[in-house]
Design a protein around this motif. Sequence first.
Motif, PDB file in Angstrom:
ATOM      1  N   ARG A  98      17.866   5.801  -0.998  1.00 28.55           N
ATOM      2  CA  ARG A  98      16.821   5.986  -1.772  1.00 28.55           C
ATOM      3  C   ARG A  98      15.663   6.114  -0.903  1.00 28.55           C
ATOM      4  O   ARG A  98      14.540   6.791  -1.249  1.00 28.55           O
ATOM      5  N   PHE A 125      20.133   1.373  -0.239  1.00 33.10           N
ATOM      6  CA  PHE A 125      18.652   1.284  -0.096  1.00 33.10           C
ATOM      7  C   PHE A 125      17.967   2.695   0.842  1.00 33.10           C
ATOM      8  O   PHE A 125      17.029   3.070   0.625  1.00 33.10           O
ATOM      9  N   SER A 182      11.166   1.725  -2.684  1.00 30.04           N
ATOM     10  CA  SER A 182      12.400   1.735  -2.844  1.00 30.04           C
ATOM     11  C   SER A 182      12.764   0.473  -3.739  1.00 30.04           C
ATOM     12  O   SER A 182      13.805   0.326  -4.383  1.00 30.04           O
ATOM     13  N   HIS A 183      12.402  -0.652  -3.298  1.00 28.77           N
ATOM     14  CA  HIS A 183      12.673  -2.052  -4.029  1.00 28.77           C
ATOM     15  C   HIS A 183      11.945  -1.974  -5.498  1.00 28.77           C
ATOM     16  O   HIS A 183      12.561  -3.049  -6.314  1.00 28.77           O
ATOM     17  N   ALA A 242       9.642   1.331   1.909  1.00 29.28           N
ATOM     18  CA  ALA A 242      10.637   0.170   1.552  1.00 29.28           C
ATOM     19  C   ALA A 242      10.038  -0.469   0.135  1.00 29.28           C
ATOM     20  O   ALA A 242      10.892  -0.805  -0.892  1.00 29.28           O
ATOM     21  N   ASP A 271      16.471  -8.002   2.543  1.00 27.31           N
ATOM     22  CA  ASP A 271      17.082  -6.892   2.201  1.00 27.31           C
ATOM     23  C   ASP A 271      16.590  -5.596   3.076  1.00 27.31           C
ATOM     24  O   ASP A 271      17.336  -4.712   2.927  1.00 27.31           O
ATOM     25  N   SER A 272      15.508  -5.892   3.488  1.00 23.84           N
ATOM     26  CA  SER A 272      14.902  -4.678   4.456  1.00 23.84           C
ATOM     27  C   SER A 272      13.995  -5.122   5.152  1.00 23.84           C
ATOM     28  O   SER A 272      13.717  -6.199   5.390  1.00 23.84           O
ATOM     29  N   GLY A 274      18.133  -1.173   5.972  1.00 23.05           N
ATOM     30  CA  GLY A 274      18.678  -1.807   4.944  1.00 23.05           C
ATOM     31  C   GLY A 274      20.230  -1.494   4.604  1.00 23.05           C
ATOM     32  O   GLY A 274      20.532  -0.829   5.262  1.00 23.05           O
ATOM     33  N   LYS A 288      13.790  -9.619  -4.047  1.00 21.50           N
ATOM     34  CA  LYS A 288      14.323  -8.931  -2.897  1.00 21.50           C
ATOM     35  C   LYS A 288      13.340  -9.493  -1.717  1.00 21.50           C
ATOM     36  O   LYS A 288      12.050  -9.790  -1.977  1.00 21.50           O
ATOM     37  N   HIS A 303      11.571  -8.437   1.921  1.00 20.85           N
ATOM     38  CA  HIS A 303      11.384  -7.319   2.889  1.00 20.85           C
ATOM     39  C   HIS A 303      10.453  -8.135   4.320  1.00 20.85           C
ATOM     40  O   HIS A 303       9.522  -8.670   4.205  1.00 20.85           O
TER      41      HIS A 303
END
Length: 347
Positions: free
Chosen positions: A226, A223, A76-77, A73, A199-200, A219, A172, A174
């Motif tokens: 990715r 997301f 990815s962000h 995560a 977001d995740s 997510g 973002k 998480h």
Amino acid sequence: MSNQTESVMIDLRSDTVTQPTPAMKEAMMRAPLGDDIFSDDPTVNALQDRVADMFGMEAALFVPSGTMANQVAIRSHTEPGDEIICHPLSHIYLYEAGAPAALSGCSVRFVDGARGMFTSDDVRAALRPVDQHFPVSRLCVIENTQNRGGGSVWSESQIADVSQTARELGLKMHLDGARIMNACVASGTSPKDYAKHFDSATICFSKGLGAPVGSAVAGSKAFITRARRIRKMFGGAMRQSGILAAAANYALDHHVERLKEDHENAATLAKLLSENPRIKVDPCETNIVYFDLDKSAGTAPELEAKLLQNNVRMLALGPARLRAVTHLHVTNADIDRAATIILNLIR
Ligand SMILES: *Cc1c(COP(=O)(O)O)cnc(C)c1O
């Protein structure tokens, strides 16, 4: 040992020590399998759909561990040079081998506070100005329950406060939800109501839920697309992983409601230990009990060793501090026995 119960080890080191139950193993043996790298393992797909739905997110991805769920995560962000805002007691910082720096090239900026928590004001104060000198503040991570904070539970309103501000600031969000079900059972908040502020979000199946292996991250579709590529890059893409996803599915069916028993057992242990004035017990909110020994009671490593001789395992986390975690294989009789042994050792 004089009697049989006393010779059975009570392992309170962590909720990760659970073994798959016979019924869980049966579910694993029965699971239809495919090749998940071709996305055609039906059991993995069913679990991923279920986790996405549970969190009210578009998609989810099954991964080998909670660490990988968080790190996939984060990668990815972010991009290298970004900064992650988190609590100094957070798992992503303390217990993931420096991965945010090593795998994503990110620095971390701390937001401190009691029991692993912080507020929107803390996030605002931690934000970097937009200027070429500074890292880019990109991501804010909340852990719920917060392990080192005492298995503490964020309320939805505390999270909403942080999340609303973080998002206004362009961050973002998480959720490290390794123990999110403990938080849900303790607070009565649904996974969806927690996750809508993020977001995740992750969930770990091999903690109190009792599966042998596996976590998931959820997510948006983009997301997760990715994240799937990053999972491959990190070496976490698996093949007939439905055999593991089946255990996670079983855990979601059968091991969520019962977490309240773990919470009751932990509360009982905390209460029994606090009867001794030389033991200082942290507030217990879920399945984790932290306590500190007065100097006159000896050191935590000494108590850990003596407990082991008595077939009780706990973790010494410092010269005075110990941790006990309740789980699926710990009964209330075990808790009474463990507490009696400690109270006898520390008179
Ligand atoms: C256990 C845990 C993880 C993930 O740990 P793994 O051992 O990699 O599964 C992540 N976050 C928290 C808060 C945890 O307690």
